[in-house]
Scaffold this motif. Structure first.
Motif, PDB file in Angstrom:
ATOM      1  N   SER A 197      -7.974  88.648   9.401  1.00 16.17           N
ATOM      2  CA  SER A 197      -6.831  89.683   8.608  1.00 16.17           C
ATOM      3  C   SER A 197      -6.095  88.722   7.828  1.00 16.17           C
ATOM      4  O   SER A 197      -5.241  89.176   6.926  1.00 16.17           O
ATOM      5  N   GLN A 198      -6.330  87.458   7.779  1.00 21.62           N
ATOM      6  CA  GLN A 198      -5.538  86.333   6.931  1.00 21.62           C
ATOM      7  C   GLN A 198      -6.030  86.503   5.591  1.00 21.62           C
ATOM      8  O   GLN A 198      -7.286  86.367   5.270  1.00 21.62           O
ATOM      9  N   GLN A 199      -5.027  86.710   4.557  1.00 22.47           N
ATOM     10  CA  GLN A 199      -5.459  86.677   3.172  1.00 22.47           C
ATOM     11  C   GLN A 199      -5.200  85.525   2.455  1.00 22.47           C
ATOM     12  O   GLN A 199      -4.159  84.701   2.920  1.00 22.47           O
ATOM     13  N   SER A 200      -5.861  85.224   1.475  1.00 20.20           N
ATOM     14  CA  SER A 200      -5.589  83.943   0.762  1.00 20.20           C
ATOM     15  C   SER A 200      -5.715  84.335  -0.703  1.00 20.20           C
ATOM     16  O   SER A 200      -6.771  85.096  -1.177  1.00 20.20           O
ATOM     17  N   TRP A 224       2.327  88.590  -1.958  1.00 19.96           N
ATOM     18  CA  TRP A 224       1.863  89.243  -1.109  1.00 19.96           C
ATOM     19  C   TRP A 224       2.322  90.615  -0.588  1.00 19.96           C
ATOM     20  O   TRP A 224       1.761  91.758  -0.190  1.00 19.96           O
TER      21      TRP A 224
END
Length: 371
Positions: A197-200, A224
């Protein structure tokens, strides 16, 4: 050109060459954010609405304040003020046929070789009975949210993913759970992976949404927040794809559906593809079911034994997509990938069921399939 606000003819605006899309000059787009205006959000929104009303020439439009009010909820006084600013800055000009009651405007000729940003007309008009995305964005009151949305459209690659490059924006696998080799079976290896679920994000496109804070860790907060808002309003989503490695320039292999166990539609081809990969992996495991128990809930993918570790990432995609030739080509390539992998997994599953483990998974080139 047919009046888009009173279409009565058989040929409707946008139905001709190129389909339901309009194009923004990529060099003009950043300039709109530097020109003097009383209200930046209204100014840019009016520009997009009028441009959506052009025909296949992307130049002449009869859409005006009425269209702004109808599609994005901008009252006529504000719309007329924004349109007048567009005229004053030379973005549009009134044609010789333009009148107060029936205005007509002309945009500068579009250089199609200059890689314009293609946008769907439905971004302005909405899909069926849904509130148009452009109207939802305007309702937030955040002009930079609109800039982010159009910037994302400008980043879309016309490969099989038809999404934003993972170098610019992506959903990562969990750091504690990278793709792992589950087991080997003859000429193939089965990998297990899970979407995180981590966005970059990275790149120059994102810097406009950052702020100069005393604390560097807070600089990305506005960025974000806008990504989350675009996702919440349904303009942006992340589609899980398996890539052939963990590098940011890795090739996309195929889309997958982590919820394939619960898919109810027989026509859901991505869920079907994911299920086939899982069934082929189960056949390769044979009586060694403990391997499958160790990967409960994971996506399983069989690949030839020599293949490097794959990686699953979420590709950022725009929900409303322009019906351009590039989009159609990308969609056809996507379908060929799904067809090719589905056939390969089916063959592998049957081989394993018959005790033949010496043949590695073989994927034909997507371009060899005719749909």
């Amino acid at each position: 050109m047919v009046d888009a606000e009173n279409q009565t003819g058989a040929h409707q605006r946008g139905k001709g060459t190129g389909g339901l899309f309009f194009a923004v000059d990529r060099q003009l787009w950043p300039q709109l954010w530097t020109l003097e205006t009383a209200n930046r959000l209204n100014f840019v929104t009016a520009f997009l609405v009028l441009l959506a009303g052009t025909g296949s020439d992307h130049q002449l439009t009869k859409w005006s304040a009425k269209a702004c009010e109808e599609h994005v909820g901008m009252g006529k006084p504000r719309s007329m003020r924004a349109i007048e600013e567009l005229v004053q800055h030379g973005i549009i000009a009134r044609t010789e046929n333009s009148t107060r009651m029936r205005p007509q405007y002309r945009f500068h000729p579009l250089d199609r070789d200059a890689d314009p940003i293609f946008l769907p007309v439905q971004l302005v008009t909405g899909l069926k009975q849904e509130t148009p995305v452009l109207r939802r964005v305007r309702e937030t009151g955040d002009a930079l949210l609109l800039r982010m949305l159009i910037d994302l459209y400008g980043l879309v690659e016309t490969d099989a993913t038809y999404g934003v490059p993972i170098t610019a924006l992506r959903l990562n696998p969990p750091a504690h759970h990278p793709a792992r080799k589950l087991f080997e079976a003859g000429a193939n290896t089965v990998w297990a992976m899970e979407l995180g679920s981590q966005q970059s994000a990275q790149g120059e496109w994102a810097t406009v949404h950052r702020v100069n804070e005393a604390k560097p860790e807070d600089a990305w907060a506005p960025f974000w927040e806008r990504i989350a808002l675009l996702t919440k309003m349904g303009a942006l989503w992340f589609e899980p794809w398996i890539f052939d490695g963990d590098a940011l320039d890795a090739e996309p292999l195929m889309p997958v559906d982590p919820s394939f166990h619960y898919a109810v539609r027989e026509t859901d081809r991505i869920a079907g593809l994911t299920r086939l990969a899982h069934e082929a992996s189960a056949e390769l495991a044979g009586e060694r079911t403990y391997f499958l128990d160790r990967a409960e809930g994971d996506i399983l993918l069989p690949l030839p034994g020599h293949h490097r570790a794959p990686e699953i990432r979420g590709v950022a995609r725009l929900r409303v997509e322009p019906d351009t030739p590039g989009h159609r080509i990308a969609y056809a390539r996507r379908m060929r990938l799904i067809e090719g992998y589905s056939e390969a997994f089916d063959v592998l599953r049957n081989d394993a069921a018959n005790g033949r483990l010496d043949r590695p998974l073989r994927i034909m080139s997507p371009d060899t399939y005719d749909l």
